[in-house]
Design a protein around this motif. Structure first.
Motif, PDB file in Angstrom:
ATOM      1  N   LEU A 106     -58.494  50.617 -29.366  1.00 46.17           N
ATOM      2  CA  LEU A 106     -59.648  51.275 -28.774  1.00 46.17           C
ATOM      3  C   LEU A 106     -59.733  50.880 -27.313  1.00 46.17           C
ATOM      4  CD1 LEU A 106     -62.354  50.655 -31.516  1.00 46.17           C
ATOM      5  CD2 LEU A 106     -60.831  52.614 -31.264  1.00 46.17           C
ATOM      6  N   ALA A 107     -59.906  51.864 -26.459  1.00 46.07           N
ATOM      7  CA  ALA A 107     -60.080  51.598 -25.032  1.00 46.07           C
ATOM      8  C   ALA A 107     -61.476  52.054 -24.635  1.00 46.07           C
ATOM      9  CB  ALA A 107     -59.023  52.332 -24.220  1.00 46.07           C
ATOM     10  N   PRO A 108     -62.230  51.182 -23.971  1.00 45.93           N
ATOM     11  CA  PRO A 108     -63.584  51.556 -23.581  1.00 45.93           C
ATOM     12  C   PRO A 108     -63.573  52.549 -22.427  1.00 45.93           C
ATOM     13  CG  PRO A 108     -63.038  49.443 -22.650  1.00 45.93           C
ATOM     14  CD  PRO A 108     -61.878  49.844 -23.528  1.00 45.93           C
ATOM     15  N   PHE A 114     -54.188  62.560 -20.959  1.00 51.99           N
ATOM     16  CA  PHE A 114     -55.318  62.403 -21.870  1.00 51.99           C
ATOM     17  C   PHE A 114     -56.262  61.305 -21.390  1.00 51.99           C
ATOM     18  CE2 PHE A 114     -57.594  61.171 -25.689  1.00 51.99           C
ATOM     19  CZ  PHE A 114     -57.888  62.400 -26.262  1.00 51.99           C
ATOM     20  N   ARG A 115     -55.697  60.159 -21.060  1.00 48.68           N
ATOM     21  CA  ARG A 115     -56.527  59.030 -20.613  1.00 48.68           C
ATOM     22  C   ARG A 115     -57.275  59.354 -19.322  1.00 48.68           C
ATOM     23  NH1 ARG A 115     -55.865  54.596 -23.606  1.00 48.68           N
ATOM     24  NH2 ARG A 115     -54.036  54.489 -24.943  1.00 48.68           N
ATOM     25  N   ARG A 116     -56.620  60.074 -18.429  1.00 41.36           N
ATOM     26  CA  ARG A 116     -57.277  60.449 -17.174  1.00 41.36           C
ATOM     27  C   ARG A 116     -58.404  61.446 -17.440  1.00 41.36           C
ATOM     28  NH1 ARG A 116     -53.093  62.258 -14.007  1.00 41.36           N
ATOM     29  NH2 ARG A 116     -52.582  60.099 -13.632  1.00 41.36           N
ATOM     30  N   ARG A 117     -58.158  62.441 -18.274  1.00 43.15           N
ATOM     31  CA  ARG A 117     -59.163  63.464 -18.569  1.00 43.15           C
ATOM     32  C   ARG A 117     -60.383  62.867 -19.260  1.00 43.15           C
ATOM     33  NH1 ARG A 117     -62.847  66.105 -19.686  1.00 43.15           N
ATOM     34  NH2 ARG A 117     -62.980  68.301 -20.225  1.00 43.15           N
ATOM     35  N   SER A 137     -64.821  58.280 -21.585  1.00 38.53           N
ATOM     36  CA  SER A 137     -65.058  58.227 -23.031  1.00 38.53           C
ATOM     37  C   SER A 137     -64.284  57.065 -23.648  1.00 38.53           C
ATOM     38  CB  SER A 137     -64.575  59.524 -23.691  1.00 38.53           C
ATOM     39  OG  SER A 137     -65.203  60.640 -23.123  1.00 38.53           O
ATOM     40  N   TRP A 138     -64.683  56.686 -24.866  1.00 42.07           N
ATOM     41  CA  TRP A 138     -63.885  55.759 -25.661  1.00 42.07           C
ATOM     42  C   TRP A 138     -62.631  56.503 -26.097  1.00 42.07           C
ATOM     43  CZ3 TRP A 138     -64.844  50.699 -26.835  1.00 42.07           C
ATOM     44  CH2 TRP A 138     -66.103  50.213 -26.493  1.00 42.07           C
ATOM     45  N   ILE A 139     -61.508  55.811 -26.180  1.00 39.94           N
ATOM     46  CA  ILE A 139     -60.269  56.430 -26.653  1.00 39.94           C
ATOM     47  C   ILE A 139     -59.688  55.574 -27.767  1.00 39.94           C
ATOM     48  CG2 ILE A 139     -57.905  57.114 -26.080  1.00 39.94           C
ATOM     49  CD1 ILE A 139     -58.918  57.742 -23.253  1.00 39.94           C
ATOM     50  N   ALA A 140     -59.501  56.215 -28.919  1.00 39.24           N
ATOM     51  CA  ALA A 140     -58.867  55.557 -30.065  1.00 39.24           C
ATOM     52  C   ALA A 140     -57.421  56.021 -30.139  1.00 39.24           C
ATOM     53  CB  ALA A 140     -59.602  55.916 -31.352  1.00 39.24           C
ATOM     54  N   MET A 160     -54.297  60.421 -30.238  1.00 37.53           N
ATOM     55  CA  MET A 160     -55.442  59.853 -29.525  1.00 37.53           C
ATOM     56  C   MET A 160     -56.667  60.733 -29.708  1.00 37.53           C
ATOM     57  SD  MET A 160     -53.843  58.239 -26.021  1.00 37.53           S
ATOM     58  CE  MET A 160     -53.425  59.791 -25.303  1.00 37.53           C
ATOM     59  N   LEU A 161     -57.802  60.072 -29.943  1.00 35.95           N
ATOM     60  CA  LEU A 161     -59.092  60.740 -30.024  1.00 35.95           C
ATOM     61  C   LEU A 161     -59.991  60.156 -28.946  1.00 35.95           C
ATOM     62  CD1 LEU A 161     -59.827  60.567 -33.871  1.00 35.95           C
ATOM     63  CD2 LEU A 161     -59.336  62.636 -32.556  1.00 35.95           C
TER      64      LEU A 161
END
Length: 153
Positions: free
Chosen positions: A138-140, A53-56, A60-63, A72-73
């Motif tokens: 939240l990850a930027p 998910f994080r790689r894809r 984007s921001w990831i919550a 995760m969104l």
């Protein structure tokens, strides 16, 4: 005796992508060993899914959502949802069509403006109706920098 512990593996969109399996032919393994193997396969699949998910959605921001921390969104700078993992899709009843239409993040969760300043720190998330939900992260986006031009010789 043959034992097997398997956990399904889902891709960034919540579709079945495979499985992680630990098998053994040892007859001296008890129930606790099998439970441990199942816990290991389950944790491994969660980590792999989060990595997918994080790689894809790295741009984007990831919550990361409260509760079990597996939801995760992904959303853009305009706070439109661009992706949701299987857990988040289940929490909010999200479909591919809803995500493709760019559902506004505020229909799902509320963030305050301070939440985007302290990236990857725990933040308090609220449900869409404003009620407190719990702590999330939240990850930027990962911003790709253009290479610096080489100085003229």
């Amino acid at each position: 005796m043959f034992t097997c512990a398997v956990s399904p593996l889902f891709d960034h969109a919540g579709r079945l992508a495979g499985a992680v399996n630990i098998s053994s032919c040892r007859s001296d393994l008890g129930r606790s060993a099998h439970e441990l193997a199942l816990a290991v396969t389950t944790e491994a699949t969660r980590r792999i899914e989060q990595s997918f998910f994080r790689r894809r959605y790295r741009a984007s921001w990831i919550a990361t959502l409260p509760d079990d921390g597996h939801g995760m969104l992904a959303y853009d700078d305009d706070r439109r949802v661009v992706g949701a993992c299987r857990t988040a899709r289940g929490m909010f009843g999200l479909t591919d069509a809803m995500i493709d239409d760019g559902i506004d993040l505020s229909h799902l969760i509320q963030l305050d403006d301070r939440a985007t300043r302290a990236a990857d720190d725990p933040v308090t998330l609220r449900r869409a109706d404003g009620t407190p939900w719990g702590r999330g992260r939240l990850a930027p986006p990962v911003r790709v920098r253009s290479p610096r031009p080489m100085p003229a010789p």
